[in-house]
Enzyme design. Structure first.
Site, PDB file in Angstrom:
ATOM      1  N   ASP A 168     -12.729 -12.155 -17.797  1.00 54.49           N
ATOM      2  CA  ASP A 168     -14.005 -12.878 -17.818  1.00 54.49           C
ATOM      3  C   ASP A 168     -14.001 -14.024 -18.822  1.00 54.49           C
ATOM      4  OD1 ASP A 168     -15.412 -11.541 -15.867  1.00 54.49           O
ATOM      5  OD2 ASP A 168     -16.140  -9.994 -17.212  1.00 54.49           O
ATOM      6  N   GLY A 248      10.642 -11.953 -29.856  1.00 54.26           N
ATOM      7  CA  GLY A 248      11.970 -11.462 -30.216  1.00 54.26           C
ATOM      8  C   GLY A 248      12.011 -10.767 -31.575  1.00 54.26           C
TER       9      GLY A 248
HETATM   10  N1  CAO Z   1     -32.324 -18.031  -6.221  1.00 50.38           N
HETATM   11  C1  CAO Z   1     -32.084 -17.413  -5.051  1.00 50.38           C
HETATM   12  N2  CAO Z   1     -30.970 -16.690  -4.815  1.00 50.38           N
HETATM   13  C2  CAO Z   1     -30.069 -16.598  -5.813  1.00 50.38           C
HETATM   14  C3  CAO Z   1     -30.264 -17.206  -7.053  1.00 50.38           C
HETATM   15  C4  CAO Z   1     -31.450 -17.953  -7.253  1.00 50.38           C
HETATM   16  N3  CAO Z   1     -31.712 -18.563  -8.416  1.00 50.38           N
HETATM   17  N4  CAO Z   1     -29.199 -16.916  -7.840  1.00 50.38           N
HETATM   18  C5  CAO Z   1     -28.372 -16.133  -7.100  1.00 50.38           C
HETATM   19  N5  CAO Z   1     -28.893 -15.950  -5.881  1.00 50.38           N
HETATM   20  C6  CAO Z   1     -28.327 -15.178  -4.779  1.00 50.38           C
HETATM   21  C7  CAO Z   1     -26.982 -15.709  -4.321  1.00 50.38           C
HETATM   22  O1  CAO Z   1     -27.142 -16.865  -3.555  1.00 50.38           O
HETATM   23  C8  CAO Z   1     -26.455 -14.508  -3.546  1.00 50.38           C
HETATM   24  O2  CAO Z   1     -27.040 -14.484  -2.269  1.00 50.38           O
HETATM   25  P1  CAO Z   1     -26.206 -14.186  -0.904  1.00 50.38           P
HETATM   26  O3  CAO Z   1     -25.457 -12.910  -1.165  1.00 50.38           O
HETATM   27  O4  CAO Z   1     -27.276 -14.038   0.127  1.00 50.38           O
HETATM   28  O5  CAO Z   1     -25.301 -15.306  -0.667  1.00 50.38           O
HETATM   29  C9  CAO Z   1     -27.049 -13.322  -4.310  1.00 50.38           C
HETATM   30  O6  CAO Z   1     -28.017 -13.875  -5.205  1.00 50.38           O
HETATM   31  C10 CAO Z   1     -26.081 -12.491  -5.118  1.00 50.38           C
HETATM   32  O7  CAO Z   1     -25.121 -13.293  -5.770  1.00 50.38           O
HETATM   33  P2  CAO Z   1     -23.680 -12.711  -6.054  1.00 50.38           P
HETATM   34  O8  CAO Z   1     -23.112 -12.217  -4.761  1.00 50.38           O
HETATM   35  O9  CAO Z   1     -22.888 -13.692  -6.799  1.00 50.38           O
HETATM   36  O10 CAO Z   1     -24.009 -11.483  -7.034  1.00 50.38           O
HETATM   37  P3  CAO Z   1     -23.523  -9.965  -6.961  1.00 50.38           P
HETATM   38  O11 CAO Z   1     -24.291  -9.295  -8.021  1.00 50.38           O
HETATM   39  O12 CAO Z   1     -23.599  -9.376  -5.596  1.00 50.38           O
HETATM   40  O13 CAO Z   1     -21.967 -10.048  -7.381  1.00 50.38           O
HETATM   41  C11 CAO Z   1     -20.135 -10.643  -8.832  1.00 50.38           C
HETATM   42  C12 CAO Z   1     -21.606 -10.227  -8.726  1.00 50.38           C
HETATM   43  C13 CAO Z   1     -19.839 -10.947 -10.284  1.00 50.38           C
HETATM   44  C14 CAO Z   1     -19.239  -9.492  -8.360  1.00 50.38           C
HETATM   45  C15 CAO Z   1     -19.869 -11.881  -7.952  1.00 50.38           C
HETATM   46  O14 CAO Z   1     -20.805 -12.870  -8.295  1.00 50.38           O
HETATM   47  C16 CAO Z   1     -18.468 -12.467  -8.062  1.00 50.38           C
HETATM   48  O15 CAO Z   1     -17.491 -11.925  -7.534  1.00 50.38           O
HETATM   49  N6  CAO Z   1     -18.348 -13.610  -8.746  1.00 50.38           N
HETATM   50  C17 CAO Z   1     -17.092 -14.326  -8.879  1.00 50.38           C
HETATM   51  C18 CAO Z   1     -16.164 -13.669  -9.836  1.00 50.38           C
HETATM   52  C19 CAO Z   1     -16.769 -13.491 -11.196  1.00 50.38           C
HETATM   53  O16 CAO Z   1     -17.197 -14.411 -11.863  1.00 50.38           O
HETATM   54  N7  CAO Z   1     -16.715 -12.254 -11.677  1.00 50.38           N
HETATM   55  C20 CAO Z   1     -17.000 -11.998 -13.095  1.00 50.38           C
HETATM   56  C21 CAO Z   1     -18.223 -11.294 -13.303  1.00 50.38           C
HETATM   57  S1  CAO Z   1     -18.276 -10.736 -14.955  1.00 50.38           S
HETATM   58  O17 CAO Z   1     -17.346  -9.364 -14.930  1.00 50.38           O
END
Ligand code: CAO
Length: 418
Positions: A168, A248
């Site tokens: 991260d 090393g």
């Molecule tokens: N208004 C409306 N919708 C919003 C928004 C806002 N201000 N902000 C976020 N959203 C929506 C997104 O558009 C998304 O919608 P859809 O699924 O319909 O496209 C939804 O919220 C969820 O977003 P997400 O899929 O990114 O979040 P998640 O909690 O399901 O997943 C994570 C989290 C971290 C696994 C994923 O974002 C990811 O793989 N990110 C890339 C890798 C990364 O950075 N990982 C590190 C995380 S820290 O360990």
């Protein structure tokens, strides 16, 4: 004093840890970072691992310093209009949504370029293009997929993840460099570009020496690994090296006085070749200096277990700080195993701003890690993280120049929360 990134405005669509680390660094260097959060919900970390009820968690507060927060539903038409106006006025958009989320929201890279050709779009994803590009990824997945876990831990035990957030925060750092580089190129080209950092790539970059060892294996055993001296054959992939030194110069973690009760009463001790004579003297083995069996690094490699055992006899009689002081006198590279408690109380880290105490209106005082990168002409004042939507009105009024009537209309639509 001016700040390095004064005048750069960042639309911060990040959440959890990887993206927020990156935008926090940009904010510390002086960028105006506007964090866009879902109305009423915000970054999920606000509510995760809470130590106190109903206040932003330390998880959130320690990753979102020096930012402004606006609440905005970017899936509603009015929210999309506001987001479009924000894209027009910002230099950088940073996001770490799951793959495809920004496109689903209606803001593809093509669309963003149409709105603002100077925009730098910076994204973190778990994987780059390939079989896993659509996967969601968290820290430990990246550590496993990037080669850190298979090379961390003891030889005969499970792969281990490390406490350092290399997936991260490590990828956040990589992305921050990509962003400032793209901004630098924009000075000449006049246009923005897309910057991506995949967590797998970031971790692999930090595991570079392990890919080095993978290739060395074809030419014989890795002699600096403990298993060489122990006569354990190597297989076909870089093995886990326990606490062996990566370079090393052989090193190990050794017990110090009090180890029976204190889990951190240990020292990292490196038998650097240049100071071998001093090591022999301080541990009471001066005869090793002229003994062909011990006097050269090559001769010592198969005997590291015996040598470190002797050194440990000596370190066990002293505290880790006494060992450090004595070894420093002789230029012997050692490092005490410092606990988080010790680090949090270390005055020199407070003096340099690497550990800072912040005040927060709802949680009160808390400790944070400040900017570890020091610029002599861009001093950082660490400010607390924003409350959810604390700056929504300010941004609509002062940055987007919306009238009071327009803001009232937006408020009643619900796209900026209650
Ligand atoms: N208004 C409306 N919708 C919003 C928004 C806002 N201000 N902000 C976020 N959203 C929506 C997104 O558009 C998304 O919608 P859809 O699924 O319909 O496209 C939804 O919220 C969820 O977003 P997400 O899929 O990114 O979040 P998640 O909690 O399901 O997943 C994570 C989290 C971290 C696994 C994923 O974002 C990811 O793989 N990110 C890339 C890798 C990364 O950075 N990982 C590190 C995380 S820290 O360990």
């Amino acid at each position: 004093m001016s700040k390095a990134l004064d005048g750069i405005r960042v639309l911060d669509f990040t959440h959890v840890q990887s993206g927020p680390t990156c935008t926090q660094l940009l904010a510390w260097f002086g960028a105006d970072v506007i964090k866009v959060e879902r109305p009423g919900v915000g970054d999920a970390t606000r509510g995760q691992l809470r130590d106190k009820p109903n206040v932003d968690s330390l998880y959130f507060t320690m990753l979102n310093h020096n930012k402004r927060s606006i609440e905005l539903n970017t899936k509603e038409p009015k929210g999309k209009k506001i987001l479009t106006d924000l894209i027009k006025t910002c230099d950088v958009l940073v996001e770490n949504f799951a793959p495809g989320a920004l496109d689903r929201m209606g803001f593809s890279w093509e669309k963003i370029q149409e709105i603002n050709p100077k925009m730098v779009l910076a994204s973190i994803k778990g994987f780059g293009p390939g079989p896993y590009e659509d996967c969601k990824v968290y820290e430990n997945i990246a550590q496993c997929a990037g080669g850190a876990a298979s090379t961390t831990g003891m030889l005969d035990d499970l792969p281990l993840v490390t406490g350092a957030q290399i997936g991260d925060s490590g990828t956040g750092l990589h992305l921050a460099l990509g962003i400032v580089t793209a901004l630098f190129q924009r000075e000449k080209s006049g246009t923005g570009q897309k910057v991506t950092a995949a967590m797998q790539d970031g971790v692999l970059n930090l595991c570079r020496v392990k890919l080095r060892d993978q290739q060395r294996l074809a030419f014989g055993p890795l002699e600096e690994y403990s298993q060489f001296g122990e006569g354990i054959p190597f297989k076909d992939a870089t093995p886990r090296a326990g606490n062996d030194s990566g370079g090393g110069q052989p090193g190990r973690i050794l017990k110090c006085k009090g180890w029976e009760n204190d889990p951190d009463a240990y020292i990292y001790f490196i038998t650097q070749a240049a100071v071998w004579g001093s090591i022999c003297d301080i541990i009471g083995k001066p005869e090793w200096k002229d003994d062909d069996e011990y006097s050269t690094p090559k001769a010592r490699l198969p005997k590291l277990n015996e040598i470190f055992k002797e050194i440990e006899f000596w370190t066990m009689k002293k505290t880790k700080f006494e060992v450090t002081d004595i070894c420093n006198e002789y230029d012997i590279p050692v490092g005490p195993i410092l606990s988080m408690k010790e680090l949090s109380e270390e005055q020199s880290l407070r003096d340099t701003g690497t550990i800072v105490e912040c005040d927060h209106p709802t949680r009160g005082p808390y400790l944070s890690v400040g900017n570890p990168i020091k610029l002599s002409n861009s001093q950082v004042e660490i400010q607390r993280s924003p409350l959810l939507g604390e700056h929504t009105n300010e941004v609509l009024r002062d940055i987007l120049d919306y009238s009071e009537a327009e803001i009232k209309d937006i408020e009643s639509s619900g796209v900026i929360g209650d």
